[in-house]
Scaffold this motif. Structure first.
Motif, PDB file in Angstrom:
ATOM      1  N   ALA A 214      13.217  33.073  29.215  1.00 15.20           N
ATOM      2  CA  ALA A 214      12.447  33.173  27.980  1.00 15.20           C
ATOM      3  C   ALA A 214      11.291  34.151  28.167  1.00 15.20           C
ATOM      4  O   ALA A 214      10.835  34.398  29.290  1.00 15.20           O
ATOM      5  CB  ALA A 214      11.906  31.792  27.593  1.00 15.20           C
ATOM      6  N   LEU A 215      10.826  34.708  27.067  1.00 18.61           N
ATOM      7  CA  LEU A 215       9.666  35.594  27.121  1.00 18.61           C
ATOM      8  C   LEU A 215       8.435  34.798  27.540  1.00 18.61           C
ATOM      9  O   LEU A 215       8.214  33.663  27.099  1.00 18.61           O
ATOM     10  CB  LEU A 215       9.423  36.241  25.756  1.00 18.61           C
ATOM     11  CG  LEU A 215      10.317  37.423  25.364  1.00 18.61           C
ATOM     12  CD1 LEU A 215       9.954  37.899  23.970  1.00 18.61           C
ATOM     13  CD2 LEU A 215      10.191  38.553  26.371  1.00 18.61           C
ATOM     14  N   GLN A 216       7.611  35.387  28.397  1.00 18.39           N
ATOM     15  CA  GLN A 216       6.374  34.774  28.843  1.00 18.39           C
ATOM     16  C   GLN A 216       5.225  35.216  27.931  1.00 18.39           C
ATOM     17  O   GLN A 216       5.284  36.277  27.299  1.00 18.39           O
ATOM     18  CB  GLN A 216       6.084  35.155  30.292  1.00 18.39           C
ATOM     19  CG  GLN A 216       7.177  34.784  31.269  1.00 18.39           C
ATOM     20  CD  GLN A 216       7.367  33.277  31.365  1.00 18.39           C
ATOM     21  OE1 GLN A 216       6.394  32.517  31.362  1.00 18.39           O
ATOM     22  NE2 GLN A 216       8.617  32.839  31.450  1.00 18.39           N
ATOM     23  N   ASP A 217       4.213  34.383  27.884  1.00 15.57           N
ATOM     24  CA  ASP A 217       3.073  34.658  27.010  1.00 15.57           C
ATOM     25  C   ASP A 217       1.790  34.479  27.807  1.00 15.57           C
ATOM     26  O   ASP A 217       1.583  33.458  28.464  1.00 15.57           O
ATOM     27  CB  ASP A 217       3.091  33.694  25.813  1.00 15.57           C
ATOM     28  CG  ASP A 217       1.996  34.005  24.807  1.00 15.57           C
ATOM     29  OD1 ASP A 217       2.191  34.912  23.998  1.00 15.57           O
ATOM     30  OD2 ASP A 217       0.949  33.339  24.841  1.00 15.57           O
ATOM     31  N   ARG A 218       0.926  35.494  27.756  1.00 18.33           N
ATOM     32  CA  ARG A 218      -0.350  35.449  28.485  1.00 18.33           C
ATOM     33  C   ARG A 218      -1.461  35.808  27.518  1.00 18.33           C
ATOM     34  O   ARG A 218      -1.455  36.877  26.903  1.00 18.33           O
ATOM     35  CB  ARG A 218      -0.331  36.435  29.657  1.00 18.33           C
ATOM     36  CG  ARG A 218      -1.663  36.578  30.397  1.00 18.33           C
ATOM     37  CD  ARG A 218      -1.952  35.357  31.236  1.00 18.33           C
ATOM     38  NE  ARG A 218      -2.987  35.608  32.229  1.00 18.33           N
ATOM     39  CZ  ARG A 218      -4.287  35.413  32.025  1.00 18.33           C
ATOM     40  NH1 ARG A 218      -4.719  34.962  30.853  1.00 18.33           N
ATOM     41  NH2 ARG A 218      -5.158  35.654  32.988  1.00 18.33           N
ATOM     42  N   ILE A 219      -2.423  34.915  27.356  1.00 16.66           N
ATOM     43  CA  ILE A 219      -3.575  35.150  26.492  1.00 16.66           C
ATOM     44  C   ILE A 219      -4.794  35.410  27.371  1.00 16.66           C
ATOM     45  O   ILE A 219      -5.087  34.631  28.287  1.00 16.66           O
ATOM     46  CB  ILE A 219      -3.825  33.954  25.555  1.00 16.66           C
ATOM     47  CG1 ILE A 219      -2.645  33.792  24.583  1.00 16.66           C
ATOM     48  CG2 ILE A 219      -5.117  34.147  24.777  1.00 16.66           C
ATOM     49  CD1 ILE A 219      -2.768  32.598  23.673  1.00 16.66           C
ATOM     50  N   ALA A 220      -5.487  36.512  27.101  1.00 17.78           N
ATOM     51  CA  ALA A 220      -6.656  36.883  27.891  1.00 17.78           C
ATOM     52  C   ALA A 220      -7.756  37.378  26.952  1.00 17.78           C
ATOM     53  O   ALA A 220      -7.480  38.058  25.954  1.00 17.78           O
ATOM     54  CB  ALA A 220      -6.306  37.963  28.904  1.00 17.78           C
TER      55      ALA A 220
ATOM     56  N   LYS B 230       6.598  43.519  26.654  1.00 20.23           N
ATOM     57  CA  LYS B 230       7.312  43.637  25.394  1.00 20.23           C
ATOM     58  C   LYS B 230       6.377  43.934  24.214  1.00 20.23           C
ATOM     59  O   LYS B 230       6.650  44.800  23.399  1.00 20.23           O
ATOM     60  CB  LYS B 230       8.077  42.331  25.111  1.00 20.23           C
ATOM     61  CG  LYS B 230       9.216  42.056  26.076  1.00 20.23           C
ATOM     62  CD  LYS B 230      10.314  43.098  25.921  1.00 20.23           C
ATOM     63  CE  LYS B 230      11.534  42.743  26.772  1.00 20.23           C
ATOM     64  NZ  LYS B 230      12.631  43.740  26.626  1.00 20.23           N
ATOM     65  N   ARG B 231       5.273  43.190  24.139  1.00 15.33           N
ATOM     66  CA  ARG B 231       4.388  43.342  22.975  1.00 15.33           C
ATOM     67  C   ARG B 231       2.990  42.862  23.339  1.00 15.33           C
ATOM     68  O   ARG B 231       2.830  41.933  24.128  1.00 15.33           O
ATOM     69  CB  ARG B 231       4.924  42.550  21.781  1.00 15.33           C
ATOM     70  CG  ARG B 231       4.128  42.743  20.501  1.00 15.33           C
ATOM     71  CD  ARG B 231       4.819  42.116  19.307  1.00 15.33           C
ATOM     72  NE  ARG B 231       4.956  40.674  19.441  1.00 15.33           N
ATOM     73  CZ  ARG B 231       5.215  39.840  18.424  1.00 15.33           C
ATOM     74  NH1 ARG B 231       5.388  40.342  17.207  1.00 15.33           N
ATOM     75  NH2 ARG B 231       5.332  38.553  18.628  1.00 15.33           N
ATOM     76  N   VAL B 232       1.983  43.516  22.750  1.00 12.95           N
ATOM     77  CA  VAL B 232       0.594  43.106  22.941  1.00 12.95           C
ATOM     78  C   VAL B 232      -0.061  43.000  21.560  1.00 12.95           C
ATOM     79  O   VAL B 232      -0.125  43.985  20.818  1.00 12.95           O
ATOM     80  CB  VAL B 232      -0.192  44.092  23.823  1.00 12.95           C
ATOM     81  CG1 VAL B 232      -1.634  43.613  23.982  1.00 12.95           C
ATOM     82  CG2 VAL B 232       0.476  44.262  25.184  1.00 12.95           C
ATOM     83  N   ILE B 233      -0.523  41.807  21.212  1.00 12.59           N
ATOM     84  CA  ILE B 233      -1.198  41.563  19.935  1.00 12.59           C
ATOM     85  C   ILE B 233      -2.685  41.406  20.220  1.00 12.59           C
ATOM     86  O   ILE B 233      -3.075  40.646  21.117  1.00 12.59           O
ATOM     87  CB  ILE B 233      -0.646  40.302  19.237  1.00 12.59           C
ATOM     88  CG1 ILE B 233       0.860  40.462  18.988  1.00 12.59           C
ATOM     89  CG2 ILE B 233      -1.382  40.040  17.932  1.00 12.59           C
ATOM     90  CD1 ILE B 233       1.519  39.217  18.442  1.00 12.59           C
ATOM     91  N   LYS B 234      -3.518  42.106  19.466  1.00  8.75           N
ATOM     92  CA  LYS B 234      -4.957  42.137  19.760  1.00  8.75           C
ATOM     93  C   LYS B 234      -5.765  41.746  18.530  1.00  8.75           C
ATOM     94  O   LYS B 234      -5.407  42.092  17.398  1.00  8.75           O
ATOM     95  CB  LYS B 234      -5.381  43.530  20.244  1.00  8.75           C
ATOM     96  CG  LYS B 234      -4.625  44.002  21.469  1.00  8.75           C
ATOM     97  CD  LYS B 234      -4.944  45.439  21.806  1.00  8.75           C
ATOM     98  CE  LYS B 234      -4.343  46.408  20.819  1.00  8.75           C
ATOM     99  NZ  LYS B 234      -2.877  46.425  20.831  1.00  8.75           N
ATOM    100  N   ASN B 235      -6.876  41.027  18.768  1.00 10.14           N
ATOM    101  CA  ASN B 235      -7.866  40.723  17.748  1.00 10.14           C
ATOM    102  C   ASN B 235      -9.251  40.807  18.383  1.00 10.14           C
ATOM    103  O   ASN B 235      -9.397  40.597  19.595  1.00 10.14           O
ATOM    104  CB  ASN B 235      -7.655  39.331  17.148  1.00 10.14           C
ATOM    105  CG  ASN B 235      -6.645  39.341  16.008  1.00 10.14           C
ATOM    106  OD1 ASN B 235      -6.891  39.927  14.965  1.00 10.14           O
ATOM    107  ND2 ASN B 235      -5.498  38.717  16.233  1.00 10.14           N
ATOM    108  N   VAL B 236     -10.243  41.106  17.558  1.00 13.21           N
ATOM    109  CA  VAL B 236     -11.622  41.201  18.040  1.00 13.21           C
ATOM    110  C   VAL B 236     -12.433  40.040  17.483  1.00 13.21           C
ATOM    111  O   VAL B 236     -12.350  39.722  16.292  1.00 13.21           O
ATOM    112  CB  VAL B 236     -12.260  42.546  17.633  1.00 13.21           C
ATOM    113  CG1 VAL B 236     -13.749  42.555  17.940  1.00 13.21           C
ATOM    114  CG2 VAL B 236     -11.572  43.693  18.363  1.00 13.21           C
TER     115      VAL B 236
END
Length: 239
Positions: A115-121, A61-67
């Motif tokens: 529900a939407l799943q959330d994966r942080i990598a 659905k969505r990918v949020i990115k930070n450096v």
């Protein structure tokens, strides 16, 4: 009978007068110690990663990115002497950069009305760049040591092995450091195994192109031309 409003206590404010201060300026040439920008390069970083998903996904659905930067280190490799001093300007250096891209992946599973799943990598990256053009050249002082030997007082043909004079000069340099400016990311996300229609996949491969702009700085002493401002109250002390 209607309720009466509650009484409120108020105080009338007394107006204050304003007297502008007199400002006196005089020319000065102060020496200040401030961070100076050495370079502000944009580095292109290409990285590929495979991220497991649990539970399995049917759609991203969505990918949020930070450096996040873990290190920005400048290693000098070429120098020119500064006339009249024993210091050097750095004319070429290697810039080492390391960090990671923090990805927050939101996806749908095959659960009905789930529900939407959330994966942080965290996707790590590292590399180096050759810096040959500086906005302001870094300054580096080289440490040195010397050793003097002596002749044997009783036999001028042989040295004394128990007597030496040592001199050590240690220069403590300001360490160049980095700041994160911008991160522009282009990526292609896909399952390494093509799922059937409405099927699930439990891994995602990402090919990322990151244009990373960093600011490299060093604290230096600068002599500047300025005007010193002295604010004199309208009613000063008597003297």
């Amino acid at each position: 009978m209607a309720d009466q409003p509650c009484p409120v206590t108020s105080t009338e404010q007394v107006p204050l007068t304003i007297e502008p201060n007199i400002q006196i300026t005089q020319a000065v040439r102060p020496t200040i110690k401030v961070p100076v920008v050495l370079a502000e390069p944009t580095l292109q970083i290409v990285v590929e990663a495979t991220i497991p998903l649990a539970p399995a996904a049917t759609e991203i659905k969505r990918v949020i990115k930070n450096v996040f930067l873990d290190q920005v280190k400048l290693v000098p490799v070429e120098f020119t002497p500064i006339t009249g001093t024993d210091f050097f300007n750095v004319t070429r250096a290697k810039l080492f950069v390391a960090g990671h891209i923090r990805k927050n992946i939101e996806y749908a599973s095959d659960e009905c009305n789930g529900a939407l799943q959330d994966r942080i990598a965290n996707v790590p990256f590292s590399g180096f760049a050759d810096i040959t053009t500086f906005l302001t050249q870094p300054i580096l002082g080289i440490s040195a040591e010397s050793k003097a030997a002596f002749l044997n007082e009783e036999n001028g043909l042989v040295p004394r092995l128990d007597k030496f004079f040592f001199q050590n000069l240690v220069k403590y340099n300001e360490q160049p450091f980095g700041e994160l400016v911008t991160a522009n990311m282009f990526e292609l996300d896909f399952s390494p195994v093509i799922p059937f229609t409405e099927g699930t996949f439990d891994t995602i491969t990402e090919k990322i192109v990151l244009d990373l702009t960093v600011k490299v700085l060093q604290t230096q002493q600068l002599a500047i031309t300025a005007s010193q401002v002295i604010s004199v109250p309208a009613f000063g002390t008597i003297g």
